[in-house]
Motif scaffolding. Structure first.
Motif, PDB file in Angstrom:
ATOM      1  N   ASN A 215     -53.847  45.122  63.172  1.00 37.63           N
ATOM      2  CA  ASN A 215     -55.066  44.861  63.416  1.00 37.63           C
ATOM      3  C   ASN A 215     -55.233  43.644  64.002  1.00 37.63           C
ATOM      4  OD1 ASN A 215     -58.077  44.371  63.474  1.00 37.63           O
ATOM      5  ND2 ASN A 215     -58.247  46.300  62.494  1.00 37.63           N
ATOM      6  N   GLY A 216     -55.692  43.557  65.370  1.00 33.19           N
ATOM      7  CA  GLY A 216     -55.835  42.446  65.925  1.00 33.19           C
ATOM      8  C   GLY A 216     -56.717  41.307  65.516  1.00 33.19           C
ATOM      9  N   LEU A 217     -57.629  41.693  64.387  1.00 38.33           N
ATOM     10  CA  LEU A 217     -58.568  40.702  63.828  1.00 38.33           C
ATOM     11  C   LEU A 217     -57.786  40.284  62.687  1.00 38.33           C
ATOM     12  CD1 LEU A 217     -61.921  42.586  64.507  1.00 38.33           C
ATOM     13  CD2 LEU A 217     -60.935  40.548  65.845  1.00 38.33           C
ATOM     14  N   GLN A 218     -56.886  40.578  62.270  1.00 35.43           N
ATOM     15  CA  GLN A 218     -56.399  40.094  60.794  1.00 35.43           C
ATOM     16  C   GLN A 218     -56.362  38.545  60.867  1.00 35.43           C
ATOM     17  OE1 GLN A 218     -52.472  41.942  59.434  1.00 35.43           O
ATOM     18  NE2 GLN A 218     -51.749  39.979  59.042  1.00 35.43           N
ATOM     19  N   HIS A 219     -56.664  38.349  59.649  1.00 32.50           N
ATOM     20  CA  HIS A 219     -56.923  36.557  59.347  1.00 32.50           C
ATOM     21  C   HIS A 219     -56.622  36.650  57.832  1.00 32.50           C
ATOM     22  CE1 HIS A 219     -57.588  32.866  60.240  1.00 32.50           C
ATOM     23  NE2 HIS A 219     -58.919  32.672  59.729  1.00 32.50           N
ATOM     24  N   CYS A 220     -56.144  35.489  57.663  1.00 28.85           N
ATOM     25  CA  CYS A 220     -55.575  35.013  56.232  1.00 28.85           C
ATOM     26  C   CYS A 220     -56.616  33.636  55.977  1.00 28.85           C
ATOM     27  CB  CYS A 220     -54.221  34.934  56.138  1.00 28.85           C
ATOM     28  SG  CYS A 220     -53.615  34.773  54.367  1.00 28.85           S
ATOM     29  N   MET A 221     -57.115  33.617  54.793  1.00 31.05           N
ATOM     30  CA  MET A 221     -57.892  32.537  54.377  1.00 31.05           C
ATOM     31  C   MET A 221     -57.544  32.156  52.870  1.00 31.05           C
ATOM     32  SD  MET A 221     -61.407  33.515  56.037  1.00 31.05           S
ATOM     33  CE  MET A 221     -61.697  34.964  56.876  1.00 31.05           C
ATOM     34  N   VAL A 222     -58.194  31.076  52.406  1.00 27.40           N
ATOM     35  CA  VAL A 222     -58.131  30.770  50.765  1.00 27.40           C
ATOM     36  C   VAL A 222     -59.594  30.937  50.216  1.00 27.40           C
ATOM     37  CG1 VAL A 222     -57.284  29.194  49.274  1.00 27.40           C
ATOM     38  CG2 VAL A 222     -55.903  29.626  51.454  1.00 27.40           C
ATOM     39  N   ILE A 223     -59.680  31.385  49.267  1.00 26.67           N
ATOM     40  CA  ILE A 223     -60.871  31.358  48.270  1.00 26.67           C
ATOM     41  C   ILE A 223     -60.823  30.231  47.515  1.00 26.67           C
ATOM     42  CG2 ILE A 223     -62.613  32.235  46.989  1.00 26.67           C
ATOM     43  CD1 ILE A 223     -61.722  35.146  48.152  1.00 26.67           C
ATOM     44  N   TYR A 224     -61.671  29.156  47.364  1.00 22.26           N
ATOM     45  CA  TYR A 224     -61.743  28.155  46.303  1.00 22.26           C
ATOM     46  C   TYR A 224     -62.844  27.896  45.514  1.00 22.26           C
ATOM     47  CZ  TYR A 224     -63.815  25.101  49.905  1.00 22.26           C
ATOM     48  OH  TYR A 224     -64.735  24.730  50.837  1.00 22.26           O
ATOM     49  N   GLY A 225     -63.657  28.887  45.731  1.00 21.38           N
ATOM     50  CA  GLY A 225     -64.938  28.646  45.098  1.00 21.38           C
ATOM     51  C   GLY A 225     -66.010  29.844  45.422  1.00 21.38           C
ATOM     52  N   TYR A 226     -66.908  30.096  44.502  1.00 20.55           N
ATOM     53  CA  TYR A 226     -67.891  31.157  44.595  1.00 20.55           C
ATOM     54  C   TYR A 226     -69.282  30.607  44.000  1.00 20.55           C
ATOM     55  CZ  TYR A 226     -66.621  31.849  39.848  1.00 20.55           C
ATOM     56  OH  TYR A 226     -66.495  31.659  38.277  1.00 20.55           O
ATOM     57  N   ASP A 227     -70.199  31.423  44.254  1.00 18.65           N
ATOM     58  CA  ASP A 227     -71.662  31.142  43.721  1.00 18.65           C
ATOM     59  C   ASP A 227     -72.044  32.558  43.531  1.00 18.65           C
ATOM     60  OD1 ASP A 227     -74.371  30.891  42.914  1.00 18.65           O
ATOM     61  OD2 ASP A 227     -74.302  29.118  43.806  1.00 18.65           O
ATOM     62  N   LEU A 228     -72.293  33.172  42.363  1.00 19.19           N
ATOM     63  CA  LEU A 228     -72.544  34.507  42.248  1.00 19.19           C
ATOM     64  C   LEU A 228     -74.205  34.737  42.342  1.00 19.19           C
ATOM     65  CD1 LEU A 228     -70.338  35.702  39.013  1.00 19.19           C
ATOM     66  CD2 LEU A 228     -69.926  36.022  41.429  1.00 19.19           C
ATOM     67  N   ASP A 229     -75.094  33.554  41.894  1.00 22.14           N
ATOM     68  CA  ASP A 229     -76.239  33.659  42.278  1.00 22.14           C
ATOM     69  C   ASP A 229     -76.570  33.738  43.740  1.00 22.14           C
ATOM     70  OD1 ASP A 229     -76.784  33.539  39.312  1.00 22.14           O
ATOM     71  OD2 ASP A 229     -76.471  31.397  39.564  1.00 22.14           O
ATOM     72  N   GLU A 230     -76.152  32.918  44.356  1.00 24.72           N
ATOM     73  CA  GLU A 230     -76.448  33.159  46.136  1.00 24.72           C
ATOM     74  C   GLU A 230     -75.470  34.075  46.425  1.00 24.72           C
ATOM     75  OE1 GLU A 230     -75.878  29.198  47.455  1.00 24.72           O
ATOM     76  OE2 GLU A 230     -77.368  28.321  46.298  1.00 24.72           O
ATOM     77  N   ARG A 231     -74.555  34.770  46.004  1.00 23.61           N
ATOM     78  CA  ARG A 231     -73.743  35.651  46.376  1.00 23.61           C
ATOM     79  C   ARG A 231     -72.914  35.146  47.710  1.00 23.61           C
ATOM     80  NH1 ARG A 231     -74.402  40.208  43.948  1.00 23.61           N
ATOM     81  NH2 ARG A 231     -73.614  41.539  45.697  1.00 23.61           N
ATOM     82  N   THR A 232     -72.284  33.916  47.636  1.00 20.77           N
ATOM     83  CA  THR A 232     -71.490  33.406  48.628  1.00 20.77           C
ATOM     84  C   THR A 232     -70.272  32.935  47.962  1.00 20.77           C
ATOM     85  OG1 THR A 232     -72.265  31.056  48.096  1.00 20.77           O
ATOM     86  CG2 THR A 232     -73.335  32.295  49.775  1.00 20.77           C
ATOM     87  N   LEU A 233     -69.129  32.767  48.804  1.00 14.97           N
ATOM     88  CA  LEU A 233     -67.862  32.235  48.621  1.00 14.97           C
ATOM     89  C   LEU A 233     -67.345  30.837  49.351  1.00 14.97           C
ATOM     90  CD1 LEU A 233     -65.921  35.704  48.963  1.00 14.97           C
ATOM     91  CD2 LEU A 233     -66.558  34.671  46.925  1.00 14.97           C
ATOM     92  N   SER A 234     -66.841  29.930  48.641  1.00 19.36           N
ATOM     93  CA  SER A 234     -66.157  28.889  49.447  1.00 19.36           C
ATOM     94  C   SER A 234     -64.973  29.292  49.701  1.00 19.36           C
ATOM     95  CB  SER A 234     -66.436  27.596  48.581  1.00 19.36           C
ATOM     96  OG  SER A 234     -67.719  27.336  48.043  1.00 19.36           O
ATOM     97  N   VAL A 235     -64.885  29.121  51.178  1.00 24.57           N
ATOM     98  CA  VAL A 235     -63.468  29.587  51.689  1.00 24.57           C
ATOM     99  C   VAL A 235     -62.847  28.583  52.884  1.00 24.57           C
ATOM    100  CG1 VAL A 235     -62.408  31.335  53.406  1.00 24.57           C
ATOM    101  CG2 VAL A 235     -64.330  32.004  51.754  1.00 24.57           C
ATOM    102  N   ALA A 236     -61.594  28.345  52.527  1.00 28.59           N
ATOM    103  CA  ALA A 236     -60.831  27.466  53.543  1.00 28.59           C
ATOM    104  C   ALA A 236     -60.241  28.301  54.603  1.00 28.59           C
ATOM    105  CB  ALA A 236     -59.623  26.743  52.744  1.00 28.59           C
ATOM    106  N   ASP A 237     -60.804  28.391  55.675  1.00 25.76           N
ATOM    107  CA  ASP A 237     -60.610  29.218  57.075  1.00 25.76           C
ATOM    108  C   ASP A 237     -59.758  28.285  57.943  1.00 25.76           C
ATOM    109  OD1 ASP A 237     -60.554  30.751  59.395  1.00 25.76           O
ATOM    110  OD2 ASP A 237     -62.535  31.577  59.069  1.00 25.76           O
ATOM    111  N   PRO A 238     -58.393  28.944  58.125  1.00 24.66           N
ATOM    112  CA  PRO A 238     -57.547  28.093  58.949  1.00 24.66           C
ATOM    113  C   PRO A 238     -57.962  27.962  60.542  1.00 24.66           C
ATOM    114  CG  PRO A 238     -56.441  29.410  57.828  1.00 24.66           C
ATOM    115  CD  PRO A 238     -57.640  29.959  57.471  1.00 24.66           C
ATOM    116  N   LEU A 239     -59.183  28.830  60.965  1.00 24.77           N
ATOM    117  CA  LEU A 239     -59.566  28.710  62.108  1.00 24.77           C
ATOM    118  C   LEU A 239     -61.026  27.774  62.374  1.00 24.77           C
ATOM    119  CD1 LEU A 239     -59.279  32.338  63.438  1.00 24.77           C
ATOM    120  CD2 LEU A 239     -57.905  30.122  64.464  1.00 24.77           C
ATOM    121  N   LYS A 240     -61.670  27.615  61.132  1.00 29.16           N
ATOM    122  CA  LYS A 240     -62.873  27.083  61.123  1.00 29.16           C
ATOM    123  C   LYS A 240     -62.956  25.928  60.062  1.00 29.16           C
ATOM    124  CE  LYS A 240     -65.259  31.135  62.202  1.00 29.16           C
ATOM    125  NZ  LYS A 240     -66.556  32.180  61.807  1.00 29.16           N
ATOM    126  N   GLY A 241     -62.151  25.581  59.021  1.00 26.38           N
ATOM    127  CA  GLY A 241     -62.416  24.518  58.255  1.00 26.38           C
ATOM    128  C   GLY A 241     -62.918  24.972  56.883  1.00 26.38           C
TER     129      GLY A 241
END
Length: 268
Positions: A215-241
């Protein structure tokens, strides 16, 4: 697609094709939903103890114990995203691995990690389960799957006589990945660019008769944090930071790419 791939015949896959894992469909874990309870209770015990034997023996228990809880919010401090560009425009997988290794104190750069330790196939005789297909220094490189990143990490550890090792935790739910984060372990995950989910575009047969999907959209990242109340993830995206992603669409993309994930056991 790179013209150096005579064996790769690109065709548009049927629109009904859904979840692929770079060549194989990966079995779901028991709970792949993003419907987290207030205390995020885990009721599975699916992991064993893994070890990598070198001159020293090092064993880290990463199992999720029945009924064990983890906090609603957690972030691994000072985790800095490593960007893949300009050196590795299609090398998100090895860049994500290098970012985790650097955080853990290992002195290795992404280009060296790719050139000296990552299995590569420039002619398309293999699949992404066995090697990086193409060249991560090219705009037309393809990518690799979780087993290749595990091998890359373990080959690097062996070269420096480190007892550390990588573990392929593919098939675990997002909830189980967040448990690992809460234990201080960043998780390398396969997702898609901008969390977009689209039909798989390319397939070919290898010389050995293995089926390969990409799949041409394949991407790999790193999850290093989360907030279950806000339902968000802290992610190290190699394309965005360092970015925040909403949990539900991230989970959809993670599932779409076959629930692939890798963690590193130990540090420098």
């Amino acid at each position: 697609m790179n013209g150096d791939f005579p064996a790769l015949a690109a065709v548009f896959a049927a629109a009904t094709l859904t979840i692929t894992s770079c060549g194989s469909v990966t079995e779901y874990a028991q709970d792949n939903s993003s419907d987290f309870s207030k205390k995020a209770e885990l009721v599975t015990e699916t992991e064993d103890t893994y070890s990598f034997k070198n001159e020293q023996e090092f064993v880290l228990d990463i199992s999720v114990k029945e009924g064990e809880l983890f906090p609603n919010k957690y972030e691994i401090s000072d985790f800095k995203a490593l960007l893949q560009n300009p050196e590795l425009p299609t090398g998100c997988e090895v860049t994500s691995l290098c970012g985790v290794l650097n955080y853990l104190g290992f002195d290795i750069d992404k280009v060296t990690l790719a050139d000296e330790f990552m299995p590569m196939d420039n002619v398309g005789v293999s699949t992404m389960m066995h090697a990086y297909i193409g060249d991560p220094k090219s705009e037309e490189g393809f990518g690799c799957c979780a087993p290749v990143i595990v091998q890359t990490a373990d080959d690097y550890f062996e070269s420096i006589l480190s007892p550390c090792y990588a573990v392929n935790i593919t098939g675990r739910s997002l909830k189980e990945l967040l448990y690992q984060v809460a234990q201080g372990r960043p998780v390398i995950v396969w997702s898609t660019i901008d969390l977009m989910v689209m039909p798989t575009e390319y397939y070919w047969d290898t010389i050995d008769g293995e089926k390969m999907w990409f799949n041409g959209l394949q991407h790999c990242m790193v999850i290093y944090g989360y907030d279950l109340d806000e339902r968000t993830l802290s992610v190290a995206d190699p394309l965005k930071g360092n970015v925040k992603y909403e949990m539900a669409p991230f989970n959809d993309a993670y599932q779409f790419m076959g629930d692939q994930a890798v963690i590193i056991c130990g540090n420098s």
